[in-house]
Design a protein around this motif. Structure first.
Motif, PDB file in Angstrom:
ATOM      1  N   ASP A  11       0.712  -1.141  -0.199  1.00 56.54           N
ATOM      2  CA  ASP A  11       0.144  -0.062   0.034  1.00 56.54           C
ATOM      3  C   ASP A  11       0.715   1.251  -0.226  1.00 56.54           C
ATOM      4  O   ASP A  11       0.735   2.266  -0.702  1.00 56.54           O
ATOM      5  CB  ASP A  11      -1.029  -0.181   1.065  1.00 56.54           C
ATOM      6  CG  ASP A  11      -1.919   1.188   1.093  1.00 56.54           C
ATOM      7  OD1 ASP A  11      -2.337   1.506   0.178  1.00 56.54           O
ATOM      8  OD2 ASP A  11      -2.081   1.626   2.628  1.00 56.54           O
ATOM      9  N   GLU A  22       2.822   1.630  -3.304  1.00 56.24           N
ATOM     10  CA  GLU A  22       1.783   2.013  -4.334  1.00 56.24           C
ATOM     11  C   GLU A  22       1.564   3.623  -4.128  1.00 56.24           C
ATOM     12  O   GLU A  22       1.331   4.569  -5.131  1.00 56.24           O
ATOM     13  CB  GLU A  22       0.427   1.441  -4.260  1.00 56.24           C
ATOM     14  CG  GLU A  22       0.558   0.034  -4.931  1.00 56.24           C
ATOM     15  CD  GLU A  22      -0.760  -0.705  -4.597  1.00 56.24           C
ATOM     16  OE1 GLU A  22      -1.753  -0.291  -4.037  1.00 56.24           O
ATOM     17  OE2 GLU A  22      -0.822  -1.872  -4.828  1.00 56.24           O
ATOM     18  N   GLN A  23       1.266   4.214  -2.817  1.00 57.39           N
ATOM     19  CA  GLN A  23       1.141   5.538  -2.500  1.00 57.39           C
ATOM     20  C   GLN A  23       2.446   6.399  -3.149  1.00 57.39           C
ATOM     21  O   GLN A  23       2.251   7.646  -3.661  1.00 57.39           O
ATOM     22  CB  GLN A  23       0.776   5.761  -1.409  1.00 57.39           C
ATOM     23  CG  GLN A  23      -0.610   5.418  -0.767  1.00 57.39           C
ATOM     24  CD  GLN A  23      -1.008   5.570   0.733  1.00 57.39           C
ATOM     25  OE1 GLN A  23      -0.463   6.471   1.164  1.00 57.39           O
ATOM     26  NE2 GLN A  23      -1.816   4.835   1.101  1.00 57.39           N
ATOM     27  N   ALA A  30       4.427   5.620  -5.530  1.00 60.72           N
ATOM     28  CA  ALA A  30       4.837   5.534  -6.892  1.00 60.72           C
ATOM     29  C   ALA A  30       3.686   6.323  -7.399  1.00 60.72           C
ATOM     30  O   ALA A  30       3.872   7.071  -8.584  1.00 60.72           O
ATOM     31  CB  ALA A  30       4.598   4.122  -7.449  1.00 60.72           C
ATOM     32  N   SER A  31       2.646   6.464  -7.085  1.00 61.86           N
ATOM     33  CA  SER A  31       1.425   7.055  -7.560  1.00 61.86           C
ATOM     34  C   SER A  31       1.361   8.719  -7.407  1.00 61.86           C
ATOM     35  O   SER A  31       0.708   9.576  -7.971  1.00 61.86           O
ATOM     36  CB  SER A  31       0.066   6.682  -7.255  1.00 61.86           C
ATOM     37  OG  SER A  31      -0.306   6.947  -5.950  1.00 61.86           O
ATOM     38  N   GLY A  32       2.365   9.108  -6.364  1.00 65.05           N
ATOM     39  CA  GLY A  32       2.506  10.415  -6.066  1.00 65.05           C
ATOM     40  C   GLY A  32       1.481  10.921  -4.896  1.00 65.05           C
ATOM     41  O   GLY A  32       1.521  12.051  -4.412  1.00 65.05           O
ATOM     42  N   LEU A  33       0.731   9.797  -4.473  1.00 65.04           N
ATOM     43  CA  LEU A  33      -0.291  10.260  -3.518  1.00 65.04           C
ATOM     44  C   LEU A  33       0.353  10.675  -1.960  1.00 65.04           C
ATOM     45  O   LEU A  33       0.119  11.386  -1.333  1.00 65.04           O
ATOM     46  CB  LEU A  33      -1.251   8.986  -3.091  1.00 65.04           C
ATOM     47  CG  LEU A  33      -2.122   8.850  -4.140  1.00 65.04           C
ATOM     48  CD1 LEU A  33      -3.032   7.667  -3.759  1.00 65.04           C
ATOM     49  CD2 LEU A  33      -3.109  10.021  -4.337  1.00 65.04           C
ATOM     50  N   ARG A  73       3.887  12.322  -0.713  1.00 67.06           N
ATOM     51  CA  ARG A  73       5.015  13.111  -1.227  1.00 67.06           C
ATOM     52  C   ARG A  73       5.916  13.366  -0.037  1.00 67.06           C
ATOM     53  O   ARG A  73       5.587  13.598   1.152  1.00 67.06           O
ATOM     54  CB  ARG A  73       4.803  14.717  -1.706  1.00 67.06           C
ATOM     55  CG  ARG A  73       4.169  14.546  -3.140  1.00 67.06           C
ATOM     56  CD  ARG A  73       4.100  15.809  -3.648  1.00 67.06           C
ATOM     57  NE  ARG A  73       3.735  15.789  -5.019  1.00 67.06           N
ATOM     58  CZ  ARG A  73       2.260  15.693  -5.421  1.00 67.06           C
ATOM     59  NH1 ARG A  73       1.439  15.594  -4.724  1.00 67.06           N
ATOM     60  NH2 ARG A  73       2.012  15.623  -6.663  1.00 67.06           N
TER      61      ARG A  73
END
Length: 134
Positions: free
Chosen positions: A13, A16-17, A19-22, A24
């Motif tokens: 989890d 993924e956050q 990698a997605s930029g959610l 920073r």
């Protein structure tokens, strides 16, 4: 669910956050991750006694809890989740407590400790990811 599986879910989890930029990462995240990496130390030595291995795992739980208390935002959430996953360590015992039956105490076997050590290794990997990406 095993500790190893629970930490793996947290790690996936988190990755993924990231990698997605959610999420920073901040300089504060990096500083805490670097300190946490140092304090978690190396994986346990297989030649240690069960009691020694348990002590190392409990020390790791204390370090994770302190890092969670010092962090903010997403890093605090991740570390809090990990502290909850490792919290059963506080109920584990390597031997029975005399002849008394003690509620909520589990006499731990090496399988439990192995699983917890694998979870800690995965957590160290996650902390390395945070520290390198920040």
């Amino acid at each position: 669910m095993s500790m190893r599986t629970a930490v793996e879910e947290i790690a996936v989890d988190t990755e993924e956050q990231l990698a997605s930029g959610l999420w920073r990462l901040t300089d504060g995240d990096r500083a805490i991750a670097e300190r946490l990496w140092t304090l978690l130390g190396r994986p346990a030595d297989g030649s240690m006694s069960l009691a020694g291995r348990m002590l190392r795992l409990r020390e790791a739980l204390a370090v994770v809890a302190m890092a969670a208390a010092l962090s903010r935002g997403q890093l605090a959430r991740v570390l809090n989740r990990c502290a909850v996953v490792f919290s059963p360590l506080l109920q584990w015992r390597t031997e029975p407590v005399g002849l008394r039956v003690v509620p909520d105490v589990l006499i731990v076997h090496s399988d439990h400790v192995n699983d917890a050590e694998q979870a800690l290794t995965r957590l160290r990997s996650l902390v390395a990811t945070v520290k390198e990406r920040a």
